[in-house]
Write a protein that holds these residues in place. Sequence first.
Motif, PDB file in Angstrom:
ATOM      1  N   UNK A  91       0.961  -1.237  -0.034  1.00  0.00           N
ATOM      2  CA  UNK A  91       0.128  -0.137  -0.154  1.00  0.00           C
ATOM      3  C   UNK A  91       1.010   1.195   0.048  1.00  0.00           C
ATOM      4  N   UNK A  92       0.380   2.284  -0.632  1.00  0.00           N
ATOM      5  CA  UNK A  92       1.326   3.545  -0.739  1.00  0.00           C
ATOM      6  C   UNK A  92       1.373   4.044   0.753  1.00  0.00           C
ATOM      7  N   UNK A  93       0.100   4.005   1.238  1.00  0.00           N
ATOM      8  CA  UNK A  93       0.516   4.483   2.653  1.00  0.00           C
ATOM      9  C   UNK A  93       0.796   3.199   3.529  1.00  0.00           C
ATOM     10  N   UNK A  94       1.913   2.845   3.895  1.00  0.00           N
ATOM     11  CA  UNK A  94       2.257   1.786   4.289  1.00  0.00           C
ATOM     12  C   UNK A  94       1.888   1.427   5.514  1.00  0.00           C
ATOM     13  N   UNK A  95       1.182   2.007   6.246  1.00  0.00           N
ATOM     14  CA  UNK A  95       0.734   1.721   7.683  1.00  0.00           C
ATOM     15  C   UNK A  95      -0.839   1.537   7.566  1.00  0.00           C
ATOM     16  N   UNK A  96      -1.393   0.785   6.533  1.00  0.00           N
ATOM     17  CA  UNK A  96      -2.837   0.630   6.205  1.00  0.00           C
ATOM     18  C   UNK A  96      -2.751  -1.051   6.393  1.00  0.00           C
ATOM     19  N   UNK A  97      -3.707  -1.643   6.849  1.00  0.00           N
ATOM     20  CA  UNK A  97      -4.149  -2.935   6.739  1.00  0.00           C
ATOM     21  C   UNK A  97      -5.043  -3.555   5.744  1.00  0.00           C
ATOM     22  N   UNK A 150     -12.356 -13.888  -3.543  1.00  0.00           N
ATOM     23  CA  UNK A 150     -12.290 -13.278  -2.354  1.00  0.00           C
ATOM     24  C   UNK A 150     -12.793 -12.192  -2.190  1.00  0.00           C
ATOM     25  N   UNK A 151     -13.482 -11.551  -0.939  1.00  0.00           N
ATOM     26  CA  UNK A 151     -13.917 -10.625  -0.661  1.00  0.00           C
ATOM     27  C   UNK A 151     -12.906  -9.579  -0.008  1.00  0.00           C
ATOM     28  N   UNK A 152     -12.351  -8.497  -0.374  1.00  0.00           N
ATOM     29  CA  UNK A 152     -11.581  -7.616   0.373  1.00  0.00           C
ATOM     30  C   UNK A 152     -12.076  -6.204   0.837  1.00  0.00           C
ATOM     31  N   UNK A 153     -11.441  -5.637   1.695  1.00  0.00           N
ATOM     32  CA  UNK A 153     -11.753  -4.413   2.465  1.00  0.00           C
ATOM     33  C   UNK A 153     -10.526  -3.827   2.874  1.00  0.00           C
ATOM     34  N   UNK A 154     -10.496  -2.527   2.488  1.00  0.00           N
ATOM     35  CA  UNK A 154      -8.776  -1.802   2.989  1.00  0.00           C
ATOM     36  C   UNK A 154      -9.196  -0.485   2.970  1.00  0.00           C
ATOM     37  N   UNK A 155      -8.531   0.382   3.882  1.00  0.00           N
ATOM     38  CA  UNK A 155      -8.794   1.874   4.009  1.00  0.00           C
ATOM     39  C   UNK A 155      -8.780   2.641   2.715  1.00  0.00           C
ATOM     40  N   UNK A 156      -9.485   3.613   2.724  1.00  0.00           N
ATOM     41  CA  UNK A 156      -9.972   4.383   1.521  1.00  0.00           C
ATOM     42  C   UNK A 156      -8.569   5.345   0.997  1.00  0.00           C
ATOM     43  N   UNK A 157      -7.673   5.362   1.856  1.00  0.00           N
ATOM     44  CA  UNK A 157      -6.459   6.143   1.586  1.00  0.00           C
ATOM     45  C   UNK A 157      -5.446   5.340   1.378  1.00  0.00           C
ATOM     46  N   UNK A 158      -5.479   4.159   1.335  1.00  0.00           N
ATOM     47  CA  UNK A 158      -4.248   3.289   1.254  1.00  0.00           C
ATOM     48  C   UNK A 158      -3.393   3.287  -0.047  1.00  0.00           C
ATOM     49  N   UNK A 159      -4.059   3.328  -1.102  1.00  0.00           N
ATOM     50  CA  UNK A 159      -3.383   3.378  -2.337  1.00  0.00           C
ATOM     51  C   UNK A 159      -2.322   2.313  -2.646  1.00  0.00           C
ATOM     52  N   UNK A 160      -2.079   1.802  -3.844  1.00  0.00           N
ATOM     53  CA  UNK A 160      -1.212   0.546  -4.309  1.00  0.00           C
ATOM     54  C   UNK A 160       0.127   1.194  -4.768  1.00  0.00           C
ATOM     55  N   UNK A 161       1.014   0.556  -4.457  1.00  0.00           N
ATOM     56  CA  UNK A 161       2.460   0.684  -4.840  1.00  0.00           C
ATOM     57  C   UNK A 161       2.698  -0.585  -5.547  1.00  0.00           C
ATOM     58  N   UNK A 162       3.049  -0.757  -6.849  1.00  0.00           N
ATOM     59  CA  UNK A 162       3.603  -1.799  -7.572  1.00  0.00           C
ATOM     60  C   UNK A 162       4.902  -2.144  -7.942  1.00  0.00           C
TER      61      UNK A 162
END
Length: 197
Positions: A91-97, A150-162
């Motif tokens: 996640x771009x904001x690494x502190x997100x689960x 699978x169903x997933x859920x994560x914080x709206x501000x997380x972002x993706x870093x590939x």
Amino acid sequence: MKKRPFGYEIRLRDNTIPEFDRRIERRLSALRGQYLDEAAFAQAVLNGDPLVYEVYEIHRPQKEGELLSGLSVVHPGLVGEEFYMTKGHYHEISDTAEVYYCLKGHGLLLMENEQGDTTAEEFRPGRVVYVVPGYAHRSVNLSLEEDLVTFFVYPGNAGHAYGAIEAAGFQKLVVRRNGTYELIQNRAWARKAPGIG
Ligand code: S6P
Ligand code: ZN
């Protein structure tokens, strides 16, 4: 954008969210550099570039306090001896689960962090996998017949870093062995990420 509480259906008959806002599909060519057997990869891309996975998303504002949720569907298949899988990301904001709930199929969530810790949790219908902050994650379909849903859920501000995964892959590869699966060390990862492990 909905302002009031809402619900939505996950339709397991055809593995979709009928009211999705966005559908992402990734073909094998999006996984360039991730599979050990480069010849098998190139051949499969040439032979039609198969659809490897799809994601159905429910759109919400990408900000703290909101949650992003949806469905991930990884189709069955092999590239050489390795299973179909997602690209994987931090996640771009690494502190997100993130939480995954397996609805169908059999698979793994492969996870690793920047300190070199690596782990995997099995997906079976009814199993939840909790990705603690700081771990990159990749879904792997271990079945050669069924979709992994699978169903997933994560914080709206997380972002993706590939970028880190595109450059070096995951430390572990998931390969088919004697009718089951095995995790083996990705030698290319050690070469490309000399500071870790
Ligand atoms: C988002 C969540 C999933 C993945 C999806 C596709 O944080 O982990 O929605 O985006 O499984 O994987 P990827 O690695 O291509 O984004
Ligand atoms: Zn994620």
